[in-house]
Design a protein around this motif. Structure first.
Motif, PDB file in Angstrom:
ATOM      1  N   ALA A 154      -4.646   9.224 -10.356  1.00 28.67           N
ATOM      2  CA  ALA A 154      -5.723   8.018 -10.083  1.00 28.67           C
ATOM      3  C   ALA A 154      -6.162   8.327  -8.666  1.00 28.67           C
ATOM      4  O   ALA A 154      -5.601   8.749  -7.882  1.00 28.67           O
ATOM      5  N   PRO A 192      -7.681   7.731  -4.997  1.00 26.45           N
ATOM      6  CA  PRO A 192      -7.306   6.667  -3.747  1.00 26.45           C
ATOM      7  C   PRO A 192      -8.328   5.516  -3.690  1.00 26.45           C
ATOM      8  O   PRO A 192      -9.375   5.638  -4.102  1.00 26.45           O
ATOM      9  N   ASP A 193      -7.845   4.289  -3.173  1.00 28.34           N
ATOM     10  CA  ASP A 193      -8.901   3.270  -2.770  1.00 28.34           C
ATOM     11  C   ASP A 193      -9.672   3.437  -1.626  1.00 28.34           C
ATOM     12  O   ASP A 193     -10.844   3.000  -1.426  1.00 28.34           O
ATOM     13  N   TYR A 199       0.715   5.442   0.997  1.00 26.00           N
ATOM     14  CA  TYR A 199      -0.126   6.317   1.971  1.00 26.00           C
ATOM     15  C   TYR A 199       0.124   7.635   1.783  1.00 26.00           C
ATOM     16  O   TYR A 199       1.392   8.001   1.474  1.00 26.00           O
ATOM     17  N   TYR A 223      -4.699   9.051   2.694  1.00 32.86           N
ATOM     18  CA  TYR A 223      -5.284   8.356   1.450  1.00 32.86           C
ATOM     19  C   TYR A 223      -4.512   6.924   1.145  1.00 32.86           C
ATOM     20  O   TYR A 223      -3.421   7.158   1.405  1.00 32.86           O
ATOM     21  N   GLU A 224      -4.911   6.020   0.864  1.00 37.56           N
ATOM     22  CA  GLU A 224      -4.357   4.789   0.545  1.00 37.56           C
ATOM     23  C   GLU A 224      -4.575   4.427  -0.868  1.00 37.56           C
ATOM     24  O   GLU A 224      -5.695   4.188  -1.576  1.00 37.56           O
ATOM     25  N   TRP A 225      -3.739   3.867  -1.503  1.00 39.28           N
ATOM     26  CA  TRP A 225      -3.541   3.308  -2.798  1.00 39.28           C
ATOM     27  C   TRP A 225      -3.069   2.018  -2.882  1.00 39.28           C
ATOM     28  O   TRP A 225      -1.817   1.731  -2.090  1.00 39.28           O
ATOM     29  N   GLN A 226      -3.955   0.885  -3.547  1.00 42.92           N
ATOM     30  CA  GLN A 226      -3.197  -0.354  -3.868  1.00 42.92           C
ATOM     31  C   GLN A 226      -2.215  -0.288  -4.682  1.00 42.92           C
ATOM     32  O   GLN A 226      -2.052   0.273  -5.671  1.00 42.92           O
ATOM     33  N   ASP A 227      -0.733  -0.998  -4.355  1.00 45.10           N
ATOM     34  CA  ASP A 227       0.239  -1.012  -5.318  1.00 45.10           C
ATOM     35  C   ASP A 227       0.635  -2.419  -5.584  1.00 45.10           C
ATOM     36  O   ASP A 227       1.704  -2.716  -6.179  1.00 45.10           O
ATOM     37  N   MET A 285       0.780  -1.314  -0.042  1.00 46.14           N
ATOM     38  CA  MET A 285       0.099   0.034  -0.030  1.00 46.14           C
ATOM     39  C   MET A 285       0.872   1.231   0.012  1.00 46.14           C
ATOM     40  O   MET A 285       1.946   1.234   0.587  1.00 46.14           O
ATOM     41  N   LEU A 329       1.514   2.741 -10.020  1.00 46.17           N
ATOM     42  CA  LEU A 329       0.247   3.708 -10.115  1.00 46.17           C
ATOM     43  C   LEU A 329       0.183   4.762 -11.194  1.00 46.17           C
ATOM     44  O   LEU A 329       1.159   5.215 -11.600  1.00 46.17           O
ATOM     45  N   GLU A 385       4.993  10.437   0.288  1.00 46.10           N
ATOM     46  CA  GLU A 385       4.258   9.114   0.436  1.00 46.10           C
ATOM     47  C   GLU A 385       4.988   8.076   1.020  1.00 46.10           C
ATOM     48  O   GLU A 385       6.166   8.329   1.429  1.00 46.10           O
TER      49      GLU A 385
END
Length: 91
Positions: free
Chosen positions: A58, A60-61, A3, A40-44, A1, A54, A13
Protein backbone atom coordinates in the motif's frame (compact mmCIF):
# COMPACT_ATOMS: atom_id res chain seq x y z
CA UNK A 1 1.95 5.73 12.74
CA UNK A 2 4.52 3.60 11.02
CA UNK A 3 7.62 5.25 9.58
CA UNK A 4 9.97 3.84 6.96
CA UNK A 5 13.13 5.22 5.39
CA UNK A 6 13.08 4.37 1.66
CA UNK A 7 16.90 4.66 1.61
CA UNK A 8 17.01 1.55 3.87
CA UNK A 9 15.51 -1.90 3.37
CA UNK A 10 11.85 -2.51 4.23
CA UNK A 11 12.82 -4.30 7.46
CA UNK A 12 13.51 -0.86 8.98
CA UNK A 13 10.08 0.22 10.23
CA UNK A 14 9.71 2.49 13.24
CA UNK A 15 6.84 3.51 15.49
CA UNK A 16 8.43 6.48 17.25
CA UNK A 17 8.97 9.67 15.24
CA UNK A 18 11.27 11.16 17.89
CA UNK A 19 13.57 8.13 17.55
CA UNK A 20 13.38 8.34 13.75
CA UNK A 21 14.34 12.03 13.86
CA UNK A 22 17.44 11.31 15.96
CA UNK A 23 18.34 8.35 13.75
CA UNK A 24 17.89 10.36 10.53
CA UNK A 25 19.89 13.29 11.91
CA UNK A 26 22.72 10.89 12.76
CA UNK A 27 22.63 9.31 9.28
CA UNK A 28 22.61 12.71 7.59
CA UNK A 29 25.54 13.90 9.69
CA UNK A 30 27.58 10.71 9.15
CA UNK A 31 26.95 10.28 5.43
CA UNK A 32 25.87 13.67 4.08
CA UNK A 33 23.37 11.72 1.94
CA UNK A 34 20.09 13.70 1.71
CA UNK A 35 18.19 10.51 0.77
CA UNK A 36 18.22 9.61 4.47
CA UNK A 37 16.15 12.73 5.17
CA UNK A 38 13.08 11.21 3.49
CA UNK A 39 10.68 9.14 5.60
CA UNK A 40 7.34 7.67 4.55
CA UNK A 41 4.41 7.59 6.98
CA UNK A 42 1.57 5.06 7.12
CA UNK A 43 -1.53 5.27 9.28
CA UNK A 44 -1.83 2.22 11.56
CA UNK A 45 -4.95 3.29 13.48
CA UNK A 46 -8.42 4.30 12.38
CA UNK A 47 -10.33 7.32 13.73
CA UNK A 48 -11.41 5.33 16.81
CA UNK A 49 -7.83 4.30 17.63
CA UNK A 50 -8.32 0.72 16.45
CA UNK A 51 -5.31 -0.99 14.84
CA UNK A 52 -5.38 -1.23 11.04
CA UNK A 53 -3.50 -4.11 9.44
CA UNK A 54 -1.39 -2.49 6.74
CA UNK A 55 -1.76 -4.01 3.30
CA UNK A 56 1.64 -4.92 1.93
CA UNK A 57 2.46 -2.71 -1.03
CA UNK A 58 0.00 0.00 0.00
CA UNK A 59 1.27 3.52 -0.74
CA UNK A 60 2.23 5.78 2.17
CA UNK A 61 -0.15 8.41 3.52
CA UNK A 62 2.54 11.09 3.71
CA UNK A 63 6.19 11.84 3.13
CA UNK A 64 8.25 13.54 5.84
CA UNK A 65 11.32 15.49 4.82
CA UNK A 66 13.98 16.29 7.42
CA UNK A 67 15.14 19.83 6.66
CA UNK A 68 17.46 21.71 9.03
CA UNK A 69 16.39 19.54 11.97
CA UNK A 70 12.64 19.96 11.40
CA UNK A 71 10.08 17.71 9.73
CA UNK A 72 8.20 19.01 6.70
CA UNK A 73 5.14 16.84 6.02
CA UNK A 74 3.59 16.47 2.56
CA UNK A 75 0.52 14.47 1.66
CA UNK A 76 0.84 11.73 -0.96
CA UNK A 77 -1.24 11.16 -4.05
CA UNK A 78 -0.69 7.61 -5.27
CA UNK A 79 -1.46 6.82 -8.90
CA UNK A 80 -1.59 3.06 -9.59
CA UNK A 81 0.65 1.82 -12.40
CA UNK A 82 -1.41 -1.35 -12.80
CA UNK A 83 1.29 -3.76 -11.67
CA UNK A 84 0.82 -3.31 -7.90
CA UNK A 85 3.17 -0.32 -7.85
CA UNK A 86 2.36 3.37 -7.56
CA UNK A 87 3.67 6.67 -8.84
CA UNK A 88 3.78 9.03 -5.88
CA UNK A 89 3.17 12.77 -6.03
CA UNK A 90 3.71 14.91 -2.95
CA UNK A 91 1.27 17.78 -2.24
Amino acid sequence: MIYRLPALTHEHEFLDLVFVAKYVDQLLQQTGNPDYGVVYEWQDEDAQGEFIDLVEGAPPDAVLLRIAGAWVRRGVIAIPRGNGEFDLTFV
